[in-house]
Design a protein around this motif. Structure first.
Motif, short mmCIF file in Angstrom:
data_model
loop_
_atom_site.label_atom_id
_atom_site.label_comp_id
_atom_site.label_asym_id
_atom_site.label_seq_id
_atom_site.Cartn_x
_atom_site.Cartn_y
_atom_site.Cartn_z
N PHE A 1 0.82 -1.21 0.00
CA PHE A 1 0.00 0.00 0.00
C PHE A 1 0.85 1.26 0.00
O PHE A 1 0.51 2.25 -0.63
N ARG B 1 0.59 4.05 -2.92
CA ARG B 1 0.39 5.46 -2.64
C ARG B 1 1.48 6.29 -3.33
O ARG B 1 1.21 7.30 -3.96
N ARG B 2 2.73 5.81 -3.21
CA ARG B 2 3.83 6.51 -3.85
C ARG B 2 3.66 6.55 -5.35
O ARG B 2 3.83 7.56 -6.00
N SER C 1 1.02 6.22 -7.17
CA SER C 1 -0.14 6.89 -7.73
C SER C 1 0.22 8.30 -8.19
O SER C 1 -0.46 8.88 -9.03
N GLU C 2 1.34 8.82 -7.68
CA GLU C 2 1.81 10.13 -8.13
C GLU C 2 2.08 10.11 -9.64
O GLU C 2 1.82 11.08 -10.34
N PHE D 1 1.72 12.07 -1.49
CA PHE D 1 2.33 10.90 -2.10
C PHE D 1 3.56 10.41 -1.34
O PHE D 1 4.13 9.39 -1.66
N ASP E 1 5.63 8.82 1.76
CA ASP E 1 5.33 7.83 2.78
C ASP E 1 5.08 8.56 4.07
O ASP E 1 5.91 9.33 4.53
#
Lengths: 515, 374
Positions: free
Chosen positions: B22, B26-27, B29-30, B365, B367
């Motif tokens: 995850f 998240r990273r 998706s940038e 984006f 962490d």
């Protein structure tokens, strides 16, 4: 009586005092400066101490107007001022000398001085400027050649010219950011001594960022220590012993014991450089017949003023620079810096600034740790198909053994702090058997704890029998680690001696190229 | 006891793997959010342009939707145009992964197309179609590979800027084709446009069964997926990524940087050369000036928008295929010159390049529990 007359005939105190009250600077989640209040008397030589990341440069950048502080105020000469940008700082008499030179190398000293003036005219009347410069130099305690291009000056002269430039611009409070890193010990002492003289005559105030205690005790009169963005101590240099300064800088962090040198006799010659020549720009010999032998189980430290061919030597040894002439021999056999040879002869390296020279920031920690082994089993099947599983398993093992602080093996290595990147690279380079280790400024920009750990690792490799070539701009590091010291000057090794049979002054003479 | 310990360890491993997944999602998706943002801004700016010339933006985007994606016919038309775009975009993406900006796809396409047409001439009527087409494809890929490989070689051996040399090679490539097409290899039976001898229907590449789309699309997708595997799962890809990410580190690891550069350039050229083959064998049936239709240049935009990711290139190429395909409809219905689509492409490219500066600027984006930075 005489003194009184003197003080009457001299101009009044020109030096500026500086005070910050509750200076605070926040970058996102990071509080870089936390309520820092410090006071610097007019005409003092003030040392600003702290580890990397302690907030020293943030503080001076706030003072110089590169950053806007989020809180707190700045007092100059007793009155509150608002420095909105570096131009404001300059107008108020604040000047800064950076770690690296900012003079235009192709212009002469005189040209550099005149064009640096805010009111430099479009058409320069050189005859008039010349006269003004001469008059200016008359008033200065030291001079530098103004008629030759800056590129032909020695480092010490360039540094003097940097300082002269600030004085010429009538800056009365000079901030020096590690000003001696590019100088020989003698040049450093001379320049700091001259500045000290000027502060004693109350002509200027000096704030010097440094981590060299020797320079603090010899030249500064007062000091401030920062740690993690906070002011943790201040006072007169005379009242604070260096052990206390060190304690204030590092706090309660445990420092690994000093690396222990086992008393094994050095073995046979493993790495030999024979008349190594490499070319730089314009076909200049950046390496001019380098000769050096390194035996198994010894550390040879190469000292030198930066820019005398040290980085080119590392590049030549690691395949980043073509070798024009001469040879590298490993155990008596010619060596070409190829991947196969690195592997077979067990040659490893720790370059300076590993994120820039030995890692790919956007690749993961696991991938970065596999640079040496990605194309060998078990990481590669059939010689070309990568298996991620063994790569990650090994990374997990190395991460725990070398205490690399990372969220996971898949985190991009660029997200790690400097010390952790260095540990990750260390893990990659030192976890297998090492026969030859080439190390360049391994501790540049790291905190005390990491420095001690990395030096211990290097020493351990030596004790296990590796031949270690240590290239460092930090003479103290060489004196601590090396068995033999070599001095590099103008692209050649000009002096080699066992570390017990030489001293700082002798090494300094050879670094300066006259001995 | 030890077994249960091992199983908890496994469970923990699993848990941390899920967490890692995850965090990565998240990273990563940038890399989708920012190009999408850039596209949206381009559409907005282009709408302003349309308003300024007195046209309705809504009508324009409706027409693009209909002309590109609205009907079965238009979708097939779109896919037809996406095929060369996938290949020319790959010609940009592969060198980009190794740190080179190569924009010679148009030239390699022309040279590849011309070579495959030329090599077919003596084989027509003598060799059966299937082997002829295979030889044409190989010849096209080889010619394109050599063409752009030359730019890679110049880069490696002499330090010549690969962007400039690959671009200039494009003009030379077009000129070389014109030289032969208007001279020695001109089909004299065709009085109109100087062309090579036509392949003839028997030698034309067929359609994918059940569609109107030629095989270039399937081959393009297979090559894109293969190159993705090459870059992520092989030692070659690993070495290329190290070189692209930090050439100094690659040298210090003894990686053959020069060979990697030349190989990447050659792969790039081969992709574009193959696109040329498909244009000749599936669409034009002969080599002529129509080969230089701008697919090589649009491919640059596709690759940048896909962030040089071969899988993403497939989708972006289809999007741009749609825009290209709808050009005719837009032109007819809105009475706009056909350069209008070029305006949109140019705008998108500039805005996209600006958006490159946005990476790492958004806290979201990062962490949340990222390792401490100093």
């Amino acid at each position: 009586m005489d003194d009184a007359i003197l003080s009457l005939t001299q101009p009044k105190v020109r030096a500026l005092s500086l005070e910050t009250i509750g200076m605070t600077k926040i970058f996102g989640p990071l509080v870089a400066l936390d309520d820092v209040s410090l006071k610097i008397e007019a005409g003092s030589f003030h040392a600003l101490l702290g580890e990397n990341g302690a907030g020293k440069s943030t503080l001076v950048k706030c003072i110089m107007g590169f950053y806007q502080a989020d809180g707190g105020s700045l007092l100059l000469g007793g009155g509150e001022v608002n420095v909105r940008n570096p131009r404001d700082a300059r107008a108020m008499g604040l000047g800064m000398v950076y770690q690296h030179f900012t003079l235009a190398p192709c212009l002469t000293g005189a040209e550099n001085l005149v064009i640096s003036r805010a009111d430099a005219p479009t058409f320069i009347n050189w005859a008039r400027e010349k006269k003004r410069l001469d008059a200016f130099l008359e008033r200065m305690p030291f001079r530098a050649p103004l008629d030759v291009p800056v590129s032909s000056l020695a480092a010490g002269e360039k540094q003097k010219l940097e300082i002269l430039k600030l004085l010429y611009l009538d800056q009365r409070l000079l901030i020096l950011d590690e000003p001696t890193s590019v100088l020989t010990p003698q040049e450093a002492d001379e320049i700091l001594g001259l500045l000290r003289g000027m502060t004693e005559r109350k002509e200027i105030t000096v704030v010097m960022i440094t981590h060299k205690f020797r320079e603090v005790t010899a030249f500064a009169d007062s000091l401030t220590v920062l740690r993690r963005g906070r002011m943790v101590g201040a006072g007169k240099v005379a009242d604070i012993p260096t052990e206390e300064m060190a304690r204030m800088m590092i706090g309660d962090t445990q420092i690994a014991a000093r690396a222990i040198r086992s008393q094994n006799a050095a073995g046979e010659t493993v790495l030999e450089l024979a008349a190594l020549v490499a070319k730089g720009e314009e076909d200049k010999d950046v390496l001019d017949r380098v000769n050096l032998k390194i035996r198994a189980g010894e550390i040879v430290g190469v000292a030198g003023v930066s820019g005398n061919g040290q980085s080119q030597l590392v590049e030549a040894l690691s395949g980043q620079r073509e070798i024009a002439d001469g040879r590298i021999l490993v155990r008596g056999r010619p060596f070409e810096p190829t991947r196969d040879a690195f592997f077979k002869l067990k040659i490893f390296g720790l370059p300076e600034e590993p994120l820039k020279n030995a890692a790919v920031p956007r690749m993961s920690v696991a991938e970065n740790m596999a640079f040496r082994s990605f194309d060998r089993p078990p990481n590669a099947k059939f010689g070309w198909w990568l298996s991620a599983a063994p790569m990650r398993a090994r990374a997990r093992d190395l991460i725990s053994r070398y205490r690399v602080k990372t969220q996971s093996p898949d985190t991009p290595i660029g997200d790690l702090s400097g010390g952790n990147v260095q540990r990750a690279v260390l893990a990659r380079e030192l976890s297998d058997e090492v026969d030859v280790l080439i190390v360049a400024n391994p501790c540049f920009g790291l905190d005390f704890a990491s420095v001690a750990e990395i030096r211990a690792q290097i020493m351990e490799q030596r004790n296990r029998g590796a031949a270690v070539l240590l290239i460092s701009e930090d003479l103290d590091e060489i004196l601590e680690l090396a068995d033999r010291v070599a001095v590099m000057s103008e692209g050649a090794i000009s002096y080699v001696a066992p570390v017990g049979e030489t001293d700082r002054a002798t090494i300094g003479m050879h670094m300066a190229g006259h001995a | 006891m030890s077994e249960s310990l091992a199983s908890t360890e496994q469970a923990m491993d699993k848990e941390s793997a899920v967490r890692d997944f995850f965090a990565r999602l998240r990273r990563d998706s940038e890399y989708i959010a920012i190009p999408v943002l850039a596209l949206a801004i381009s559409a907005a700016v282009f709408s302003l342009f349309l308003l300024a010339v007195g046209k309705s933006p809504i009508e324009f985007f409706q027409l693009v939707e209909r002309g590109g994606f609205g009907t079965a016919f238009s979708i097939q038309n779109t896919l037809q145009r996406a095929a060369p775009l996938i290949l020319t975009a790959l010609a940009v993406a592969i060198p980009a992964r190794i740190g080179l900006v190569m924009i010679g796809g148009e030239g390699a396409l022309v040279i590849g197309g011309f070579t495959s047409a030329a090599i077919a001439i003596p084989m027509l009527e003598r060799v059966p179609p299937a082997p002829t087409l295979i030889i044409m494809a190989l010849a096209g890929a080889l010619a394109g590979g050599l063409w752009v490989g030359l730019a890679g070689l110049l880069r490696h051996a002499r330090g010549v800027n690969e962007t400039i040399s690959s671009l200039l090679l494009t003009y030379i490539g077009v000129a070389v084709m014109n030289f032969f097409v208007e001279g020695a290899l001109r089909d004299l039976t065709n009085p109109n446009k100087p062309s090579t001898k036509p392949l003839g229907d028997a030698y034309m590449l067929g359609k994918i069964p059940g569609t109107d789309v030629h095989w270039g699309l399937a081959v393009g997708i297979v090559i894109a997926l293969s190159l993705h595997v090459l870059m992520t799962r092989t030692t070659f890809g690993f070495a290329a990524r190290v070189t692209g990410g930090n050439p100094r580190a690659a040298q210090a690891q003894g990686l053959p940087v020069g060979k990697l550069i030349v190989a990447s350039a050659a792969i790039a050229g081969a992709c574009a050369g193959l696109a040329g083959f498909f244009e000749v064998a599936a669409i034009q049936g002969r080599a002529n000036a129509s080969l230089a239709a701008g697919y090589g240049f649009t491919g640059i935009l596709v690759s940048f928008l896909a962030r040089h990711n071969p899988v993403a290139i497939i989708f972006v190429a289809i999007l741009f295929g749609g825009i290209v395909a709808s050009g005719g409809l837009v032109q007819r219905r809105m009475d706009l010159p056909d350069a209008t689509v070029l305006v949109l492409q140019g705008l998108t490219f500039v805005i996209l390049l600006v958006s490159e500066t946005l990476y790492g600027r958004f806290e979201f984006f990062r962490d949340a529990r990222g390792s401490e930075r100093t």
